[in-house]
Design a protein around this motif. Structure first.
Motif, PDB file in Angstrom:
ATOM      1  N   SER A 115      27.279  21.913 -25.920  1.00 30.74           N
ATOM      2  CA  SER A 115      26.900  23.121 -26.652  1.00 30.74           C
ATOM      3  C   SER A 115      26.211  22.733 -27.959  1.00 30.74           C
ATOM      4  N   ASP A 161      22.338  35.392 -20.016  1.00 27.11           N
ATOM      5  CA  ASP A 161      23.520  34.724 -20.564  1.00 27.11           C
ATOM      6  C   ASP A 161      24.666  34.905 -19.576  1.00 27.11           C
ATOM      7  N   CYS A 162      24.847  33.919 -18.713  1.00 28.26           N
ATOM      8  CA  CYS A 162      25.846  34.037 -17.644  1.00 28.26           C
ATOM      9  C   CYS A 162      27.272  34.109 -18.183  1.00 28.26           C
ATOM     10  N   SER A 163      27.509  33.553 -19.354  1.00 32.36           N
ATOM     11  CA  SER A 163      28.862  33.575 -19.917  1.00 32.36           C
ATOM     12  C   SER A 163      29.187  34.913 -20.560  1.00 32.36           C
ATOM     13  N   GLY A 164      28.173  35.726 -20.843  1.00 32.81           N
ATOM     14  CA  GLY A 164      28.410  36.985 -21.535  1.00 32.81           C
ATOM     15  C   GLY A 164      28.444  38.184 -20.615  1.00 32.81           C
ATOM     16  N   GLU A 172      31.947  39.970 -14.321  1.00 32.84           N
ATOM     17  CA  GLU A 172      31.576  39.940 -12.908  1.00 32.84           C
ATOM     18  C   GLU A 172      31.166  41.317 -12.402  1.00 32.84           C
ATOM     19  N   ASP A 198      21.318  30.752 -18.485  1.00 36.33           N
ATOM     20  CA  ASP A 198      22.059  29.959 -19.468  1.00 36.33           C
ATOM     21  C   ASP A 198      23.538  29.965 -19.119  1.00 36.33           C
ATOM     22  N   GLU A 199      24.187  28.813 -19.227  1.00 37.01           N
ATOM     23  CA  GLU A 199      25.601  28.620 -18.874  1.00 37.01           C
ATOM     24  C   GLU A 199      25.870  29.077 -17.443  1.00 37.01           C
ATOM     25  N   ASP A 234      29.299  29.310 -15.621  1.00 32.40           N
ATOM     26  CA  ASP A 234      30.219  30.432 -15.778  1.00 32.40           C
ATOM     27  C   ASP A 234      29.993  31.540 -14.755  1.00 32.40           C
ATOM     28  N   THR A 272      23.714  24.277 -18.565  1.00 34.46           N
ATOM     29  CA  THR A 272      25.168  24.332 -18.668  1.00 34.46           C
ATOM     30  C   THR A 272      25.679  23.181 -19.516  1.00 34.46           C
ATOM     31  N   LYS A 275      28.932  22.468 -18.829  1.00 33.06           N
ATOM     32  CA  LYS A 275      30.083  22.135 -17.997  1.00 33.06           C
ATOM     33  C   LYS A 275      29.737  21.027 -17.004  1.00 33.06           C
TER      34      LYS A 275
END
Length: 446
Positions: A168, A194-197, A200, A237-238, A241, A278, A280
């Protein structure tokens, strides 16, 4: 000034051909001498007080006294001679505008006996990155930074999916934008997901869009981000997640190039270049079943490693100057004392470039006279621990505090015992693997 060698008829024919090229190009002999240059080179790299004809290419471009490979850099001429074929490298050249990143492609010219008689060098200035302090975009000149930048240059004009991997704060979105700007789709949109924000429940609707009445609250048809990215680049992004349930639909989108809005029956055609990022460990997530293997292989066609700031510490002064230039007209007058710069260079920067930027934005607020001093930096940069919030007052019902743990002693004991993996040791101590690894390095046990 050396007298330029008389060009052979073959070289003269080359120069005549190169005049039709819009990119700067030069002709070199096997002894590194610049024999000729086209008009595009003269306009971009030549000035009245900057002679180049008859001079060694390494003197003109690098101010070296020896060829690049003898100065610790990759020499495309040496490699092209060995291959009897083209070679390409990203270098930092001295230009009339100062140091600049230049994408160099060098091709040997062979005679009938396959002997090298000359070289043609094409030079492309990298416009989306700066080797000097700059008020926007990518900034750096360290070997680790240049390696990542060279990868961007190589992959950008293809249609391969790109996977940016790094901690990050290493500038993944800036590198993704660089891929987009160099690509043939640079005139299209650059759309960030923004995949983390995204929860589902909303992910599919945001990505693919929805029809009117598809669910409660869907009062009208809404195009998704995939549609918005048509003709351009979709940046996930990300991506680590993304929920498992959505990974199947994302895989179908990438494989088939089609999608359906939520609540629709018609299939839509997608038209985007995929860039994902990512922090991760996706390969480890594939192994433990939290990330689909088939999706991983689809998005990781061209992985690019983005180095943490500790691996490009030589760029810190350049980044500091850049950040101090940003933020308005008043920011241009802010400078930093050498002692403060030394503190910044000594820090490990676990938060990477984002952490450095935040520290400097805070320090600027204290620099009333336009000079950042050591006392304007956070206390933890002076070797003190991060300040902790005050503990809640104990009540009569509160249990007595547990004795402080000697975490370092526990780490030494577990490493000496050798019964647990690194991941298991981190979990038993309640630490993330990254934090645990940093503790190992600090203790000299890595």
């Amino acid at each position: 000034m050396p007298t330029p060698p008389s060009p052979t008829p073959q070289v003269q024919a080359l120069v005549s051909y190169l005049e039709h090229e819009s990119q700067p190009m030069i002709v070199l002999d096997p002894d590194y001498n610049i024999l000729a240059a086209n008009t595009a080179y003269q306009r971009q790299f030549g000035t009245a007080d900057r002679p180049y004809l008859g001079h060694k290419c390494f003197r003109v471009s690098h101010h070296y006294d020896v060829p690049c490979d003898q100065a610790g850099e990759h020499c495309p001429m040496r490699r092209a001679f060995e291959l009897k074929g083209p070679d390409r490298v990203l270098h930092i050249h001295h230009t009339p505008r100062g140091p600049e990143h230049v994408d160099v492609e060098l091709r040997p010219i062979l005679d009938g006996d396959r002997q090298v008689v000359a070289y043609v060098e094409r030079l492309t200035t990298v416009k989306h990155a700066s080797a000097r302090a700059n008020q926007a975009g990518l900034v750096g000149r360290s070997p680790a930074f240049n390696t990542a930048l060279e990868s961007v240059q190589r992959v950008a004009r293809s249609q391969l999916p790109v996977l940016l991997q790094g901690e990050s704060g290493t500038g993944k979105e800036l590198f993704a934008r660089a891929v987009h700007e160099v690509s043939d789709r640079h005139g299209g949109p650059f759309v960030v997901v923004d995949c983390s924000g995204l929860p589902e429940t909303l992910f599919e609707s945001e990505l693919f869009g929805h029809e009117k009445g598809a669910f409660t609250g869907a009062m009208h048809r809404k195009p998704g981000l995939v549609e918005t990215a048509a003709g351009g680049t979709l940046f996930l992004d990300e991506i680590g997640d993304v929920p498992l349930g959505m990974q199947v639909k994302l895989l179908r989108l990438i494989e088939s190039g089609t999608f359906r809005r939520v609540g629709a029956t018609e299939t839509q055609q997608a038209d985007f270049r995929l860039v994902a990022a990512t922090h991760k460990p996706l390969q480890q997530m594939v192994a433990d079943g939290s990330f689909r293997q088939d999706l991983y292989y689809r998005i990781a066609a061209f992985p690019i490693y983005l180095p943490p700031l500790r691996e490009r510490a030589g760029d810190i002064p350049l980044l500091v100057d850049s950040f101090l230039q940003r933020g308005g007209k008043a920011a241009s007058t802010v400078v930093i004392q050498p002692a403060a710069m030394a503190r910044l260079q000594a820090h490990n920067w676990p938060g990477n470039i984002r952490e450095l930027r935040n520290v400097l934005e805070r320090a600027r607020l204290f620099a009333d006279d336009g000079v950042v001093r050591p006392e304007h930096l956070p206390e933890w940069l002076h070797g003190r621990p991060h300040p902790l919030p005050p503990a809640a007052p104990a009540t009569s019902a509160s249990p007595p505090p547990a004795p402080a743990r000697d975490v370092d002693a526990e780490i030494r004991r577990m490493v000496q015992d050798g019964q647990l993996s690194r991941r298991e040791m981190a979990e038993s101590l309640g630490l993330s693997e990254r934090t645990f690894y940093r503790r190992l390095k600090a203790l000299g046990l890595s």
